[in-house]
Motif scaffolding. Structure first.
Motif, PDB file in Angstrom:
ATOM      1  N   PRO A  59      85.061  -2.800 -60.534  1.00  0.00           N
ATOM      2  CA  PRO A  59      84.497  -2.649 -61.780  1.00  0.00           C
ATOM      3  C   PRO A  59      82.641  -2.777 -61.720  1.00  0.00           C
ATOM      4  O   PRO A  59      82.232  -3.485 -60.812  1.00  0.00           O
ATOM      5  N   PRO A  60      81.954  -2.309 -62.589  1.00  0.00           N
ATOM      6  CA  PRO A  60      80.456  -2.032 -62.324  1.00  0.00           C
ATOM      7  C   PRO A  60      79.828  -3.453 -62.687  1.00  0.00           C
ATOM      8  O   PRO A  60      78.749  -3.522 -62.506  1.00  0.00           O
TER       9      PRO A  60
ATOM     10  N   ASN B 170      69.180   9.317 -65.297  1.00  0.00           N
ATOM     11  CA  ASN B 170      68.966   9.391 -63.882  1.00  0.00           C
ATOM     12  C   ASN B 170      69.648   8.423 -62.991  1.00  0.00           C
ATOM     13  O   ASN B 170      69.509   8.589 -61.649  1.00  0.00           O
ATOM     14  N   VAL B 171      70.814   7.901 -63.442  1.00  0.00           N
ATOM     15  CA  VAL B 171      71.560   6.958 -62.605  1.00  0.00           C
ATOM     16  C   VAL B 171      73.019   7.502 -62.379  1.00  0.00           C
ATOM     17  O   VAL B 171      73.686   7.865 -63.547  1.00  0.00           O
ATOM     18  N   PHE B 172      73.451   7.653 -61.087  1.00  0.00           N
ATOM     19  CA  PHE B 172      74.736   8.354 -60.870  1.00  0.00           C
ATOM     20  C   PHE B 172      75.630   7.406 -59.973  1.00  0.00           C
ATOM     21  O   PHE B 172      75.223   7.517 -58.827  1.00  0.00           O
ATOM     22  N   ARG B 173      76.323   6.604 -60.621  1.00  0.00           N
ATOM     23  CA  ARG B 173      76.981   5.548 -59.984  1.00  0.00           C
ATOM     24  C   ARG B 173      78.477   5.824 -59.401  1.00  0.00           C
ATOM     25  O   ARG B 173      78.959   6.968 -60.064  1.00  0.00           O
ATOM     26  N   MET B 174      78.980   5.488 -58.154  1.00  0.00           N
ATOM     27  CA  MET B 174      80.181   5.629 -57.887  1.00  0.00           C
ATOM     28  C   MET B 174      81.325   5.046 -58.811  1.00  0.00           C
ATOM     29  O   MET B 174      81.107   3.690 -59.130  1.00  0.00           O
ATOM     30  N   ALA B 175      82.477   5.668 -59.058  1.00  0.00           N
ATOM     31  CA  ALA B 175      83.345   4.713 -59.867  1.00  0.00           C
ATOM     32  C   ALA B 175      84.189   3.916 -59.295  1.00  0.00           C
ATOM     33  O   ALA B 175      85.517   4.214 -58.910  1.00  0.00           O
ATOM     34  N   GLY B 176      83.684   2.782 -58.838  1.00  0.00           N
ATOM     35  CA  GLY B 176      84.427   1.806 -58.029  1.00  0.00           C
ATOM     36  C   GLY B 176      85.755   1.211 -58.816  1.00  0.00           C
ATOM     37  O   GLY B 176      86.679   0.670 -58.355  1.00  0.00           O
ATOM     38  N   GLU B 177      85.653   1.354 -60.215  1.00  0.00           N
ATOM     39  CA  GLU B 177      86.866   0.785 -60.911  1.00  0.00           C
ATOM     40  C   GLU B 177      88.145   1.807 -60.841  1.00  0.00           C
ATOM     41  O   GLU B 177      89.036   1.312 -61.599  1.00  0.00           O
TER      42      GLU B 177
ATOM     43  N   GLU C 135      85.740  13.285 -57.139  1.00  0.00           N
ATOM     44  CA  GLU C 135      84.957  13.409 -58.264  1.00  0.00           C
ATOM     45  C   GLU C 135      83.207  13.106 -58.106  1.00  0.00           C
ATOM     46  O   GLU C 135      82.407  13.834 -58.546  1.00  0.00           O
ATOM     47  N   TYR C 136      83.014  12.171 -57.318  1.00  0.00           N
ATOM     48  CA  TYR C 136      81.713  11.822 -56.917  1.00  0.00           C
ATOM     49  C   TYR C 136      80.958  13.114 -56.107  1.00  0.00           C
ATOM     50  O   TYR C 136      79.663  13.366 -56.297  1.00  0.00           O
ATOM     51  N   SER C 137      81.862  13.693 -55.299  1.00  0.00           N
ATOM     52  CA  SER C 137      81.244  14.657 -54.383  1.00  0.00           C
ATOM     53  C   SER C 137      81.068  15.881 -55.369  1.00  0.00           C
ATOM     54  O   SER C 137      80.241  16.575 -55.265  1.00  0.00           O
ATOM     55  N   ALA C 138      82.099  15.950 -56.375  1.00  0.00           N
ATOM     56  CA  ALA C 138      81.626  17.168 -57.453  1.00  0.00           C
ATOM     57  C   ALA C 138      80.356  16.998 -58.246  1.00  0.00           C
ATOM     58  O   ALA C 138      79.702  17.992 -58.391  1.00  0.00           O
ATOM     59  N   GLN C 139      80.179  15.663 -58.438  1.00  0.00           N
ATOM     60  CA  GLN C 139      79.110  15.556 -59.296  1.00  0.00           C
ATOM     61  C   GLN C 139      77.789  15.730 -58.502  1.00  0.00           C
ATOM     62  O   GLN C 139      76.892  16.231 -59.089  1.00  0.00           O
ATOM     63  N   LEU C 140      77.930  15.269 -57.372  1.00  0.00           N
ATOM     64  CA  LEU C 140      76.663  15.578 -56.503  1.00  0.00           C
ATOM     65  C   LEU C 140      76.410  17.044 -56.254  1.00  0.00           C
ATOM     66  O   LEU C 140      75.219  17.560 -56.068  1.00  0.00           O
ATOM     67  N   ARG C 141      77.486  17.731 -56.065  1.00  0.00           N
ATOM     68  CA  ARG C 141      77.329  19.250 -55.977  1.00  0.00           C
ATOM     69  C   ARG C 141      76.651  19.847 -57.057  1.00  0.00           C
ATOM     70  O   ARG C 141      75.884  20.797 -57.132  1.00  0.00           O
ATOM     71  N   GLU C 142      77.107  19.304 -58.054  1.00  0.00           N
ATOM     72  CA  GLU C 142      76.716  20.036 -59.492  1.00  0.00           C
ATOM     73  C   GLU C 142      75.042  19.503 -59.769  1.00  0.00           C
ATOM     74  O   GLU C 142      74.225  20.372 -59.990  1.00  0.00           O
ATOM     75  N   PHE C 143      74.901  18.268 -59.462  1.00  0.00           N
ATOM     76  CA  PHE C 143      73.383  17.876 -59.584  1.00  0.00           C
ATOM     77  C   PHE C 143      72.519  18.711 -58.547  1.00  0.00           C
ATOM     78  O   PHE C 143      71.490  19.138 -59.081  1.00  0.00           O
ATOM     79  N   PHE C 144      72.868  18.799 -57.403  1.00  0.00           N
ATOM     80  CA  PHE C 144      72.167  19.683 -56.471  1.00  0.00           C
ATOM     81  C   PHE C 144      72.049  21.120 -56.321  1.00  0.00           C
ATOM     82  O   PHE C 144      71.524  21.808 -55.548  1.00  0.00           O
ATOM     83  N   ASN C 145      73.035  21.585 -57.598  1.00  0.00           N
ATOM     84  CA  ASN C 145      73.156  22.819 -57.684  1.00  0.00           C
ATOM     85  C   ASN C 145      73.708  23.658 -56.527  1.00  0.00           C
ATOM     86  O   ASN C 145      73.390  24.768 -55.887  1.00  0.00           O
TER      87      ASN C 145
END
Length: 241
Positions: free
Chosen positions: A68-69, A93-100, A110-120
Motif C-alpha cells: 500500500p502507498p 501532477n503525481v502518478f503513482r503505481m498501484a502497489g496495493e 492500468e499504469y501503462s494505459a495511464q502513461l499512454r493517456e498522459f503522453f497522448n
C-alpha cells in the motif's frame, strides 16, 4: 553519499528548469533507495525548492513494490515524505503505481494505459512508448535496476510500457517500467553509492555484455543521454577514465 546527492539534485534542478521553460512541463520517473531519498530531501530545501518550477513537474515511478502507498517499503511513500509533501506540487501532477492492487498484471496494464493517456499516445499496447524527460535509476549489488532483476521475465518485455515482474529470490512481485520505456527517455541518470556496488558497477560498465546477469546493461537510451553518477566507493574498481 552527500556529494553524490548534491550533484544529483543540481542535475535534476537544471534539467527541470530548462525543459519546463521550453515545454511548460517536465516529466520524471522516480527511483526508490537511500541515495534518491537524500537527493529528494535536498531538492525540498533552498536553493532548489525555489528554483525548480514545481507546478510544471509531473512525477511518475520507475518501479514499485506490491505494498500500500503508506507502507514503509513503498517507493511512493518515500518520495512523498522526503519531497512531494514539502514542495508545491499539485496532486494532479503525481502518478503513482498501484502497489496495493491484488493483481500485479492488471496494475501494470492500468499504469501503462495511464502513461499512454498522459503522453497522448496510441492506446494500443506495443505501439508508441512514453518519452520521459528524466528517468532516475539506482542499481543493486546484483546489477538490477528499477525492478529489472537478473534472469527475470521483465528483461524480455519487448515494447510493453510497464509490466509486473516476479522476482524468485525475493519471493515477491514488483511493478516496473520496461527497458524499452526507460531507453526512450531524453535523459536517464543512474545514482550508485556504496562499496558493495563496486563489483556490479565494474561488470556493467567494463565487463562483457550479459544483460541477463547484469540487467543494468540493458539501459542504453536510443535518442537520449545516459549519465552515471557514482560515489568513490562504488567506482573504486573502475579502470577506464
Amino acid at each position: 553519499m552527500g556529494e553524490l546527492a548534491r550533484e544529483a539534485a543540481r542535475h535534476f534542478s537544471e534539467l527541470a528548469g530548462e525543459r519546463a521553460a521550453r515545454e511548460r512541463q517536465f516529466t520524471v520517473a522516480l527511483s526508490g533507495g537511500s541515495t534518491p531519498r537524500a537527493m529528494f530531501e535536498l531538492l525540498s530545501r533552498e536553493p532548489h525548492a525555489r528554483e525548480v518550477p514545481w507546478r510544471s513537474v509531473y512525477f511518475f515511478w520507475g518501479d514499485e513494490r506490491m505494498v500500500p502507498p503508506d507502507h514503509p517499503e513503498s517507493n511512493y511513500r518515500m518520495a512523498r515524505e522526503s519531497l512531494l509533501d514539502r514542495v508545491p506540487v499539485p496532486d494532479g501532477n503525481v502518478f503513482r503505481m498501484a502497489g496495493e492492487a491484488e493483481d500485479p498484471e492488471l496494475a501494470a496494464e492500468e499504469y501503462s494505459a495511464q502513461l499512454r493517456e498522459f503522453f497522448n499516445l496510441n492506446p494500443e499496447p506495443g505501439s508508441e512508448l512514453p518519452r520521459f524527460d528524466l528517468v532516475l535509476l539506482g542499481m543493486g549489488a546484483d546489477a538490477h535496476t528499477a525492478s529489472l532483476f537478473p534472469k527475470t521475465a521483465a528483461l524480455r518485455a519487448g515494447r510493453r510500457v510497464a509490466v509486473a515482474n516476479h522476482v524468485e529470490k525475493l519471493n515477491a512481485d514488483r511493478l516496473t517500467l520496461t527497458p524499452a520505456t526507460i531507453n526512450n527517455a531524453r535523459n536517464v541518470t543512474f545514482l550508485v553509492a556504496g562499496e558493495e556496488k563496486a563489483p556490479a558497477l565494474k561488470s556493467v560498465l567494463e565487463g562483457p555484455h550479459d544483460p541477463e546477469t547484469y540487467p543494468s546493461q540493458l539501459i542504453r537510451p536510443s535518442e537520449g543521454r545516459l549519465l552515471w553518477l557514482a560515489d568513490s566507493r562504488a567506482a573504486k574498481l573502475l579502470t577506464r577514465p
